[in-house]
Design an enzyme around this catalytic site. Structure first.
Site, PDB file in Angstrom:
ATOM      1  N   HIS A 159       1.321   3.899   2.028  1.00  0.00           N
ATOM      2  CA  HIS A 159       1.911   4.569   3.186  1.00  0.00           C
ATOM      3  C   HIS A 159       3.434   4.539   3.098  1.00  0.00           C
ATOM      4  O   HIS A 159       4.031   3.527   2.743  1.00  0.00           O
ATOM      5  CB  HIS A 159       1.434   3.920   4.485  1.00  0.00           C
ATOM      6  CG  HIS A 159      -0.020   4.159   4.762  1.00  0.00           C
ATOM      7  ND1 HIS A 159      -0.740   3.394   5.653  1.00  0.00           N
ATOM      8  CD2 HIS A 159      -0.896   5.066   4.255  1.00  0.00           C
ATOM      9  CE1 HIS A 159      -1.997   3.823   5.695  1.00  0.00           C
ATOM     10  NE2 HIS A 159      -2.101   4.843   4.844  1.00  0.00           N
ATOM     11  N   ASP A 167       5.820   4.312   5.130  1.00  0.00           N
ATOM     12  CA  ASP A 167       6.608   3.320   5.868  1.00  0.00           C
ATOM     13  C   ASP A 167       6.587   1.956   5.181  1.00  0.00           C
ATOM     14  O   ASP A 167       7.229   1.005   5.647  1.00  0.00           O
ATOM     15  CB  ASP A 167       6.135   3.205   7.324  1.00  0.00           C
ATOM     16  CG  ASP A 167       4.710   2.720   7.468  1.00  0.00           C
ATOM     17  OD1 ASP A 167       3.855   3.108   6.646  1.00  0.00           O
ATOM     18  OD2 ASP A 167       4.435   1.937   8.401  1.00  0.00           O
ATOM     19  N   HIS A 168       5.892   1.863   4.040  1.00  0.00           N
ATOM     20  CA  HIS A 168       5.916   0.651   3.219  1.00  0.00           C
ATOM     21  C   HIS A 168       6.419   0.943   1.796  1.00  0.00           C
ATOM     22  O   HIS A 168       6.828   0.021   1.098  1.00  0.00           O
ATOM     23  CB  HIS A 168       4.520   0.026   3.148  1.00  0.00           C
ATOM     24  CG  HIS A 168       4.057  -0.494   4.475  1.00  0.00           C
ATOM     25  ND1 HIS A 168       4.068  -1.829   4.801  1.00  0.00           N
ATOM     26  CD2 HIS A 168       3.586   0.157   5.567  1.00  0.00           C
ATOM     27  CE1 HIS A 168       3.612  -1.987   6.039  1.00  0.00           C
ATOM     28  NE2 HIS A 168       3.319  -0.790   6.524  1.00  0.00           N
ATOM     29  N   HIS A 188       0.833  -1.201   0.000  1.00  0.00           N
ATOM     30  CA  HIS A 188       0.000   0.000   0.000  1.00  0.00           C
ATOM     31  C   HIS A 188       0.868   1.250   0.000  1.00  0.00           C
ATOM     32  O   HIS A 188       2.089   1.178   0.102  1.00  0.00           O
ATOM     33  CB  HIS A 188      -0.993   0.005   1.166  1.00  0.00           C
ATOM     34  CG  HIS A 188      -0.383   0.001   2.541  1.00  0.00           C
ATOM     35  ND1 HIS A 188       0.344  -1.064   3.037  1.00  0.00           N
ATOM     36  CD2 HIS A 188      -0.410   0.927   3.535  1.00  0.00           C
ATOM     37  CE1 HIS A 188       0.737  -0.797   4.272  1.00  0.00           C
ATOM     38  NE2 HIS A 188       0.310   0.403   4.590  1.00  0.00           N
ATOM     39  N   HIS A 237      -7.523  -1.216   5.392  1.00  0.00           N
ATOM     40  CA  HIS A 237      -6.514  -0.304   5.930  1.00  0.00           C
ATOM     41  C   HIS A 237      -6.370   0.890   4.995  1.00  0.00           C
ATOM     42  O   HIS A 237      -6.364   2.045   5.427  1.00  0.00           O
ATOM     43  CB  HIS A 237      -5.194  -1.049   6.072  1.00  0.00           C
ATOM     44  CG  HIS A 237      -4.090  -0.238   6.674  1.00  0.00           C
ATOM     45  ND1 HIS A 237      -4.131   0.235   7.966  1.00  0.00           N
ATOM     46  CD2 HIS A 237      -2.899   0.186   6.153  1.00  0.00           C
ATOM     47  CE1 HIS A 237      -3.027   0.912   8.218  1.00  0.00           C
ATOM     48  NE2 HIS A 237      -2.261   0.903   7.127  1.00  0.00           N
ATOM     49  N   ASP A 278      -0.158  -4.294   6.122  1.00  0.00           N
ATOM     50  CA  ASP A 278      -0.892  -3.863   7.311  1.00  0.00           C
ATOM     51  C   ASP A 278      -2.299  -4.450   7.370  1.00  0.00           C
ATOM     52  O   ASP A 278      -3.171  -3.914   8.060  1.00  0.00           O
ATOM     53  CB  ASP A 278      -0.964  -2.333   7.369  1.00  0.00           C
ATOM     54  CG  ASP A 278       0.347  -1.724   7.840  1.00  0.00           C
ATOM     55  OD1 ASP A 278       1.272  -2.485   8.180  1.00  0.00           O
ATOM     56  OD2 ASP A 278       0.458  -0.481   7.859  1.00  0.00           O
ATOM     57  N   HIS A 318       4.759  -5.404  10.297  1.00  0.00           N
ATOM     58  CA  HIS A 318       5.247  -4.769  11.527  1.00  0.00           C
ATOM     59  C   HIS A 318       5.523  -5.805  12.607  1.00  0.00           C
ATOM     60  O   HIS A 318       4.904  -6.869  12.646  1.00  0.00           O
ATOM     61  CB  HIS A 318       4.214  -3.776  12.075  1.00  0.00           C
ATOM     62  CG  HIS A 318       4.058  -2.533  11.272  1.00  0.00           C
ATOM     63  ND1 HIS A 318       4.772  -1.387  11.511  1.00  0.00           N
ATOM     64  CD2 HIS A 318       3.254  -2.252  10.215  1.00  0.00           C
ATOM     65  CE1 HIS A 318       4.422  -0.443  10.644  1.00  0.00           C
ATOM     66  NE2 HIS A 318       3.503  -0.950   9.846  1.00  0.00           N
TER      67      HIS A 318
END
Length: 382
Positions: A152, A154-155, A150, A207, A231, A269
């Site tokens: 975001h 942090d990905h 996705h 998400h 996520d 995570h």
């Protein structure tokens, strides 16, 4: 008393911490004793301010360059704090295939998946391009694909830099999700081939609107299916509902479970200890949950990864996969209404679970002496 509360808000220690809204509301509160109507208005404003500011912050993070700059700052801080990564991980090797977990940021995982015969590789969710590039060089492989669950940062934060380094590398993900550097949009059930590796895209919205998990067919290598869940699903947890409904997330979780109990779960995570601790508050007499929590506690005190899990294990203790269980429903104080469809009730259970998890604040006690110095607590689930 009201003046003290206002000073707390302005200094970042009281209601409305660190926000102009918080200070404004305190100003209303200081005079509220003069007017019950004004006091009620202040209460409503405080109740609305939190969600509104949260949504504004989310939009800035997910949809603007400001979010990327924030991500870069977080990457830099994490590299300084964890020069060797937040967790000790172990690669998983099958005949002709290797999965290398890469601990990045404070609690994220990227995954380098290698066809050891051809030395061709794909990486899942490369948030820190430096850490991923180091793994690529250590393994001596050619990066051909970025599989991005996705948008975001942090990905996806490393997509651009890795594409610059590896000119032939393609970026796969959902066209619905504005994945950075996306070159090859994927729909549900579409496949990606890298060497002898075959991945299938699994549409799992909830998400984010276009969240996509990736399922690796490890059968040709003598292994079980591997779910890179981003996520969608964590060990004992699931992602926040930023852009979806409980009904949407429930359908996505059901799609994941349908892959089979032996499927290995590789989450985005390291949230195991926090999520298991939360689950233990709901099911007090679950032996599988108790055993997993003890194991995860030891792993985390030793800074060891808890990945992978299996979907079979997850169904025995992950509350977000147990919405059909009466003991969990009763723990939440929920009952199925007369004529209410089963899945509608399960979605209602999931909604309440997610609400409670969003509010959950873990407490971390001292570790048993034989376990040594603990790591920093994991962050809040996304």
């Amino acid at each position: 008393m009201a003046g003290a509360r206002c000073r707390g808000a302005a200094e970042g220690t009281g209601p409305g911490t660190g926000t102009a809204v918080g200070v404004a509301v305190c100003g209303l509160g200081a005079a509220a004793w003069l007017s019950p109507a004004l006091r009620r208005f202040a209460a409503v404003l405080m109740a609305l301010a939190g969600p509104l500011l949260f949504r504004l912050g989310y939009r800035l993070y997910a949809r603007t360059r400001l979010g990327f700059l924030f991500h870069q700052r977080q990457v830099k801080k994490a590299r300084e704090r964890f020069p060797h990564g937040h967790s000790v991980t172990q690669p998983l090797v099958f005949r002709g295939m290797k999965i290398v977990p890469i601990p990045v940021l404070d609690n994220n995982y990227s995954y380098l998946v290698i066809d050891t015969g051809s030395r061709r590789a794909a990486v899942v969710d490369p948030s820190d391009p430096v850490a991923v590039q180091a793994a690529i060089e250590e393994e001596g492989v050619t990066l051909e694909a970025i599989l991005c669950t996705h948008k975001h940062w942090d990905h996806s934060g490393g997509n651009a830099e890795l594409r610059q380094r590896h000119g032939a590398c393609k970026v796969y993900g959902s066209a619905l999700d504005a994945v950075p550097e996306l070159t090859n949009p994927l729909g549900d059930k579409e496949k990606v081939t890298v060497g002898c590796l075959t991945f299938e895209a699994l549409a799992t919205p909830g998400h984010t609107v276009g969240h996509t998990a990736f399922v690796l067919d490890a059968g040709p290598f003598g292994g079980p299916p591997c779910l890179f869940s981003g996520d969608l699903l964590f060990l004992a947890g699931c992602g926040r509902l930023f852009e979806g409904s409980p009904e949407t997330m429930l359908a996505s979780l059901d799609a994941a479970v349908s892959l089979g109990e032996d499927t290995l779960l590789w989450p985005g995570h390291e949230y195991a200890l926090e999520c298991l601790s939360f689950a233990s508050l709901l099911e007090l007499d679950n032996p599988a949950l108790e055993q997993k929590l003890l194991w995860a506690t030891k792993q985390r005190w030793e800074k060891r990864s808890t990945c992978p899990s299996t979907l079979g294990e997850e169904q025995s203790y992950n509350p977000f996969l147990r919405t059909h269980r009466r003991e969990l429903q009763e723990a939440l104080g929920l009952r199925r209404g007369s004529g209410e469809p089963p899945d509608a009730f399960r979605a209602r259970v999931l909604k309440e679970l997610r609400r409670r998890k969003d509010l959950y604040k873990p407490t971390w006690g001292a570790p048993p002496r034989h376990l040594g110095t603990p790591p920093s607590p994991p962050g809040l689930c996304h």
